[in-house]
Design a protein around this motif. Structure first.
Motif, mmCIF file in Angstrom:
data_model
loop_
_atom_site.group_PDB
_atom_site.id
_atom_site.type_symbol
_atom_site.label_atom_id
_atom_site.label_comp_id
_atom_site.label_asym_id
_atom_site.label_seq_id
_atom_site.Cartn_x
_atom_site.Cartn_y
_atom_site.Cartn_z
ATOM 1 N N ALA A 10 0.789 -1.329 -0.015
ATOM 2 C CA ALA A 10 -0.064 -0.337 0.026
ATOM 3 C C ALA A 10 1.106 1.028 -0.353
ATOM 4 C CB ALA A 10 -1.035 -0.137 1.556
ATOM 5 N N VAL A 11 1.849 1.260 1.027
ATOM 6 C CA VAL A 11 2.825 2.113 0.935
ATOM 7 C C VAL A 11 3.730 2.705 -0.502
ATOM 8 C CG1 VAL A 11 4.643 3.745 1.407
ATOM 9 C CG2 VAL A 11 3.235 2.352 3.194
ATOM 10 N N ARG A 12 4.613 1.250 -0.535
ATOM 11 C CA ARG A 12 4.753 1.711 -2.248
ATOM 12 C C ARG A 12 3.598 2.077 -3.876
ATOM 13 N NH1 ARG A 12 6.455 -4.015 -4.026
ATOM 14 N NH2 ARG A 12 7.845 -2.755 -5.933
ATOM 15 N N LEU A 13 2.174 1.686 -3.373
ATOM 16 C CA LEU A 13 1.690 2.092 -4.366
ATOM 17 C C LEU A 13 1.215 3.132 -3.807
ATOM 18 C CD1 LEU A 13 -1.624 -0.635 -4.101
ATOM 19 C CD2 LEU A 13 0.174 -0.072 -6.000
ATOM 20 N N PHE A 14 0.931 4.152 -3.028
ATOM 21 C CA PHE A 14 0.874 5.807 -2.475
ATOM 22 C C PHE A 14 2.545 6.381 -3.291
ATOM 23 C CE2 PHE A 14 1.913 9.434 -0.051
ATOM 24 C CZ PHE A 14 0.177 10.078 0.004
ATOM 25 N N ASP A 15 3.752 5.679 -2.972
ATOM 26 C CA ASP A 15 4.682 6.585 -3.501
ATOM 27 C C ASP A 15 4.733 6.186 -4.617
ATOM 28 O OD1 ASP A 15 5.106 6.710 -0.496
ATOM 29 O OD2 ASP A 15 6.822 5.859 -0.438
ATOM 30 N N ALA A 16 4.540 5.599 -5.625
ATOM 31 C CA ALA A 16 4.342 5.826 -7.026
ATOM 32 C C ALA A 16 3.414 6.638 -7.246
ATOM 33 C CB ALA A 16 4.074 4.322 -7.364
ATOM 34 N N GLY A 17 2.525 7.106 -6.746
ATOM 35 C CA GLY A 17 1.744 7.914 -7.574
ATOM 36 C C GLY A 17 0.139 7.452 -7.696
ATOM 37 N N ALA A 18 0.277 6.548 -7.071
ATOM 38 C CA ALA A 18 -0.945 5.247 -7.502
ATOM 39 C C ALA A 18 -2.265 5.584 -6.711
ATOM 40 C CB ALA A 18 -1.074 3.776 -7.344
ATOM 41 N N ARG A 31 -17.077 14.060 -7.506
ATOM 42 C CA ARG A 31 -15.790 14.640 -6.622
ATOM 43 C C ARG A 31 -15.609 14.061 -6.105
ATOM 44 N NH1 ARG A 31 -14.136 18.799 -10.513
ATOM 45 N NH2 ARG A 31 -12.441 18.725 -8.805
ATOM 46 N N THR A 32 -13.946 13.597 -5.440
ATOM 47 C CA THR A 32 -13.421 12.742 -4.348
ATOM 48 C C THR A 32 -12.749 13.148 -4.037
ATOM 49 O OG1 THR A 32 -13.246 9.934 -4.426
ATOM 50 C CG2 THR A 32 -12.497 11.158 -6.250
ATOM 51 N N PRO A 33 -12.528 12.710 -2.562
ATOM 52 C CA PRO A 33 -11.150 13.486 -1.887
ATOM 53 C C PRO A 33 -9.756 12.477 -1.899
ATOM 54 C CG PRO A 33 -12.679 12.202 0.176
ATOM 55 C CD PRO A 33 -12.926 12.511 -1.271
ATOM 56 N N ILE A 34 -10.391 10.988 -2.614
ATOM 57 C CA ILE A 34 -8.875 10.114 -2.299
ATOM 58 C C ILE A 34 -9.167 9.213 -4.042
ATOM 59 C CG2 ILE A 34 -9.897 8.278 -1.504
ATOM 60 C CD1 ILE A 34 -7.303 7.574 -0.404
ATOM 61 N N TYR A 35 -8.369 9.726 -5.109
ATOM 62 C CA TYR A 35 -8.165 8.634 -6.102
ATOM 63 C C TYR A 35 -7.481 7.416 -6.569
ATOM 64 C CZ TYR A 35 -8.723 8.126 -11.367
ATOM 65 O OH TYR A 35 -9.184 8.610 -12.115
ATOM 66 N N PHE A 36 -7.561 6.951 -7.100
ATOM 67 C CA PHE A 36 -6.978 5.652 -7.239
ATOM 68 C C PHE A 36 -6.607 5.111 -8.750
ATOM 69 C CE2 PHE A 36 -5.935 0.997 -5.897
ATOM 70 C CZ PHE A 36 -4.912 1.643 -4.870
ATOM 71 N N ASP A 37 -5.270 5.098 -8.668
ATOM 72 C CA ASP A 37 -4.885 5.470 -10.154
ATOM 73 C C ASP A 37 -4.079 4.278 -10.751
ATOM 74 O OD1 ASP A 37 -4.522 5.815 -12.943
ATOM 75 O OD2 ASP A 37 -3.667 8.307 -12.737
ATOM 76 N N LEU A 38 -4.257 3.208 -10.759
ATOM 77 C CA LEU A 38 -3.409 1.903 -10.914
ATOM 78 C C LEU A 38 -2.605 1.931 -12.736
ATOM 79 C CD1 LEU A 38 -5.615 -0.773 -9.457
ATOM 80 C CD2 LEU A 38 -3.388 0.123 -8.598
ATOM 81 N N ARG A 39 -3.203 3.310 -13.580
ATOM 82 C CA ARG A 39 -3.099 3.444 -14.993
ATOM 83 C C ARG A 39 -1.554 2.648 -14.488
ATOM 84 N NH1 ARG A 39 -8.062 4.487 -14.276
ATOM 85 N NH2 ARG A 39 -9.436 3.948 -16.626
ATOM 86 N N VAL A 40 -0.771 3.611 -13.396
ATOM 87 C CA VAL A 40 0.301 4.320 -14.066
ATOM 88 C C VAL A 40 1.514 3.293 -13.081
ATOM 89 C CG1 VAL A 40 -0.136 6.990 -12.262
ATOM 90 C CG2 VAL A 40 0.867 4.988 -11.096
ATOM 91 N N ILE A 41 0.833 2.025 -12.903
ATOM 92 C CA ILE A 41 1.735 1.244 -12.391
ATOM 93 C C ILE A 41 1.955 0.225 -13.526
ATOM 94 C CG2 ILE A 41 1.316 -1.298 -10.970
ATOM 95 C CD1 ILE A 41 1.013 1.367 -9.784
ATOM 96 N N VAL A 42 2.017 0.649 -14.399
ATOM 97 C CA VAL A 42 2.573 -0.360 -16.011
ATOM 98 C C VAL A 42 4.048 -0.018 -16.216
ATOM 99 C CG1 VAL A 42 0.510 -0.694 -16.701
ATOM 100 C CG2 VAL A 42 1.563 1.694 -17.259
#
Length: 206
Positions: A10-18, A31-42
């Motif tokens: 979870a911390v690695r995902l946060f640090d990677a900008g996901a 609108r959302t206060p938190i957005y999960f963007d897994l596209r950056v993981i590629v």
């Protein structure tokens, strides 16, 4: 990093900008206060492998013959899982092919095979439910989906009402708790996210 914990991941995902914080416009103008963007993981192969290992752990408990990632964010996860576990994969097109085969599903499959759907994030459940409907219409069985994050805004209940059990690596509550404990987000942000989950609930069925 085969022994990596969910907390470390979870911390690695946060640090990677996901995981992004702020007043962000999400799907359909919400609108959302938190957005999960897994596209950056590629762009982060080791992180991709770590996420896929967690999804594979969930998938091990579910009988399935074939995998299908919901386009587009979940396609890389399904592809890596397919290679890692030697499980065939199919792809659902965003739209029916207008020439040649005119397929909506790409790949080789047989009627009544059990298809496990892979998704990145479940919010309202709409995208996943659309995939389920299409895949069932092609003669495959769908009873489960594995996802990275359940935002706990009603999507899993919507899918359950339509015969699909959702298993997630993280729930939003769990993810926020981990990031707060790791000092990545403040108590105030955690409270804002918690309130948002309660206020923005979805529910419908087809």
């Amino acid at each position: 990093m085969t022994g990596e914990s969910l907390e470390e991941l979870a911390v690695r995902l946060f640090d990677a900008g996901a995981v992004r914080l702020g007043d962000i416009e999400a799907k359909l103008g919400r609108r959302t206060p938190i957005y999960f963007d897994l596209r950056v993981i590629v762009s982060h192969p080791k992180l991709m492998m770590a996420i896929c290992r967690q999804l594979q752990n969930l998938a091990k408990e579910i009988p399935h013959d074939i995998l299908c990632g919901v386009p587009y964010a979940a396609l890389p996860f399904a592809a890596v899982m397919s290679v890692n576990t030697n499980t065939p994969m199919i792809m659902k097109r965003k739209e029916t092919k207008l020439y040649a085969t005119k397929k909506i599903l790409e790949g080789v499959f047989e009627k009544d095979q059990k298809c496990l759907i892979v998704e990145d994030v479940v919010t309202s459940g709409g995208s996943l439910l659309e995939a389920v409907t299409t895949i069932r219409a092609e003669g495959l069985q769908v009873s489960h989906a594995v996802v990275v994050l359940d935002r706990e805004q009603g999507g899993a209940s919507v899918l359950k009402a339509n015969g699909v059990q959702v298993k997630s690596v993280y729930t939003m509550t769990n993810l926020v708790k981990i990031l707060r404990n790791a000092g990545r987000i403040s108590d105030e942000t955690a409270e804002i996210v918690s309130d948002h989950i309660k206020e923005c609930q979805f529910g419908y069925s087809v």
